[in-house]
Enzyme design. Structure first.
Site, PDB file in Angstrom:
ATOM      1  N   GLU A 255      69.570 -25.801  -5.247  1.00 32.53           N
ATOM      2  CA  GLU A 255      69.794 -24.706  -6.194  1.00 32.53           C
ATOM      3  C   GLU A 255      70.643 -25.189  -7.365  1.00 32.53           C
ATOM      4  OE1 GLU A 255      69.504 -20.607  -5.873  1.00 32.53           O
ATOM      5  OE2 GLU A 255      67.812 -21.964  -5.919  1.00 32.53           O
ATOM      6  N   ARG A 256      70.447 -24.561  -8.500  1.00 34.45           N
ATOM      7  CA  ARG A 256      71.361 -24.799  -9.627  1.00 34.45           C
ATOM      8  C   ARG A 256      72.675 -24.076  -9.313  1.00 34.45           C
ATOM      9  NH1 ARG A 256      66.430 -23.441 -11.101  1.00 34.45           N
ATOM     10  NH2 ARG A 256      65.201 -24.835 -12.432  1.00 34.45           N
TER      11      ARG A 256
ATOM     12  N   LYS B 114      60.735 -15.436  -8.407  1.00 37.56           N
ATOM     13  CA  LYS B 114      60.930 -15.697  -6.969  1.00 37.56           C
ATOM     14  C   LYS B 114      62.349 -15.331  -6.535  1.00 37.56           C
ATOM     15  CE  LYS B 114      59.758 -20.078  -6.960  1.00 37.56           C
ATOM     16  NZ  LYS B 114      59.405 -20.253  -8.375  1.00 37.56           N
TER      17      LYS B 114
END
Length: 486
Positions: free
Chosen positions: A192-193, A166
């Site tokens: 998000e990381r 993705k």
């Protein structure tokens, strides 16, 4: 450097003072003796705690959700009403920068000066300002442009489990937007990381697309209130470029499921009764408030592509069902295709677009897309027979279908600019006309004598001819060498 609370107090004169009466995780209860703050008002505590008002309990008490960690808060502490909602900076000075939900830069560069700040809580554009004509938004990615054409000003969902590509696909779309259109890209990372955010920033810088891009992050380690508002912050920035600068904006959201998840956490902290599978009862309303702001108007368009994590690959999950209702196109990424090395791993039979009609995309495009789908669907039905009895047991007509389908599958793969470092293949942006031409020639059996590998990871279909000629030349040279030695 100013603290976050300094920024809010400087932008407003500061209102009444309240007192904390309770702290439950990220939820803070506050008592005000005179003026009660409005919903969505920002409150500050000390030098770094930001709270947003969510509920007015009675004439003197409000409940707020902290957008920053609540360590160190205790009963009796004083709270300042800023008389202002959460605001973020807008304008051309935000381009090439990375922001958090408070509008502060997090890219270790100096803060831009003389910025205009706007509220993150805006209404969708009224109906009389919305564009009534539909246009195709060309991406340069063969499988999307052929089978799932995107609408300018529309919303496309990128569905898939973890690890099917993705984020890579979103990154490629940003690159293509900057390369082929005079538009602005806004990347919104929800949950998000930090590693992914840093990698994306570096890749965008190396690809040279950062000058036309703004990045906004609410990281995975941030409190749920923070992750819940970062989508609103990114939309406010996008609305500026659409309404004031009259530009086309590509808004990429990774991942809309994390927005729903953050809302679920906030709802649980506020003590609301959960709905099915633990989701918040207000899921539909919260998602609609965000999604309806993404629209095409008479001045410009915000086209959104949203990565949607599907829990346990279950499309009946409430998060996936509610997201579906807002989308004009759905792109499914298949774990099976990713395992076969067919990247981008777009499932051609499950991915659909509402504008894929003859009136919208033209007869030729529509007929070719239908023929490609039909061929791939017939191949899908024949797979079980091939597994049990082998390809040789099929009728000649079925064998031809299989050969066409396998070549189409490989032709719809594509090397990406953003994966050049890993794949050692030069990335390609393909025009829609070249994609249609290639598919038409494969369906007409022009490449039936070519090996499937000649069509794998190429751009335009002519590259297969060059690949085949090179392979034949290499083979002849090897034979000559072997014969010479013997």
């Amino acid at each position: 450097m100013d603290t976050i609370t300094d920024t809010f107090i400087r932008m407003t004169n500061g209102g009444s003072i309240g007192t904390i009466t309770g702290v439950r995780g990220s939820v803070v209860d506050i008592r005000f003796s005179d003026h009660l703050p409005a919903i969505h008002t920002v409150l500050t505590v000390g030098e770094g705690t930001i709270i947003e008002v969510y509920q007015q309990q009675d004439n003197h008490h409000v409940s707020g959700v902290a957008l920053t960690p609540t360590q160190g808060l205790s009963r009796g502490m004083q709270v300042t009403d800023t008389l202002s909602p959460l605001k973020v900076p807008v304008g051309n000075k935000t381009l090439s920068r990375v922001f958090n939900v408070f509008g502060h830069t997090i890219d270790r560069l100096p803060e831009p000066s003389d910025l205009e700040w706007r509220s993150v809580h805006n209404d969708p554009p009224p109906l009389n300002r919305r564009s009534t004509k539909s246009e195709i938004f060309e991406t340069g990615i063969k499988a999307i442009d052929l089978l799932v054409p995107l609408e300018r000003g529309g919303k496309a969902g990128l569905f898939g489990g973890a690890g099917v590509g993705k984020t890579v696909l979103l990154t490629e779309l940003i690159n293509n937007m900057a390369g082929s259109k005079d538009g602005v890209s806004i990347f919104c990372g929800i949950g998000e990381r930090c590693r992914e955010g840093e990698e994306l920033y570096r890749e965008m810088k190396e690809a040279g697309v950062l000058p036309n891009m703004v990045m906004v992050f609410g990281q995975m380690n941030e409190p749920p209130g923070n992750r819940f508002r970062v989508g609103n912050a990114a939309l406010t920035m996008a609305e500026y470029f659409r309404d004031d600068e009259h530009k086309d904006v590509l808004l990429l959201i990774d991942n809309i499921y994390r927005f729903i998840q953050a809302g679920m956490e906030v709802s649980g902290l506020l003590g609301k009764m959960p709905s099915r599978l633990g989701y918040q009862p207000t899921l539909s309303t919260e998602l609609a408030k965000l999604e309806e702001r993404i629209a095409s108007t008479d001045t410009g368009a915000i086209t959104s592509i949203q990565a949607v994590y599907v829990p346990a690959d279950d499309l009946t999950d409430p998060s996936a069902v509610h997201t579906f209702s807002h989308l004009s196109a759905t792109i499914f990424l298949s774990r099976k295709r990713a395992g076969e090395g067919l990247y981008p791993a777009i499932d051609p039979l499950r991915s659909v677009s509402k504008i894929a009609t003859p009136a919208m995309i033209g007869d030729r495009h529509y007929q070719l897309a239908q023929e490609v789908r039909k061929t791939l669907a017939q191949y899908d039905e024949l797979k079980d027979i091939i597994t049990m009895l082998g390809l040789e047991q099929l009728a000649m007509e079925d064998r031809n279908i299989v050969n066409r389908a396998r070549r189409l599958e490989r032709f719809l793969t594509q090397p990406f600019v953003t994966t050049e470092a890993f794949s050692n293949m030069k990335g390609k942006i393909i025009k829609l006309e070249d994609t249609l031409d290639g598919c038409e020639r494969i369906l007409n059996d022009e490449f039936k004598d070519y090996p499937e590998s000649a069509l794998y990871m190429i751009g335009v279909v002519e590259e297969a001819i060059g690949k085949q000629e090179y392979a034949v030349g290499e083979s002849k040279a090897l034979d000559k060498k072997v014969n010479h030695h013997s």
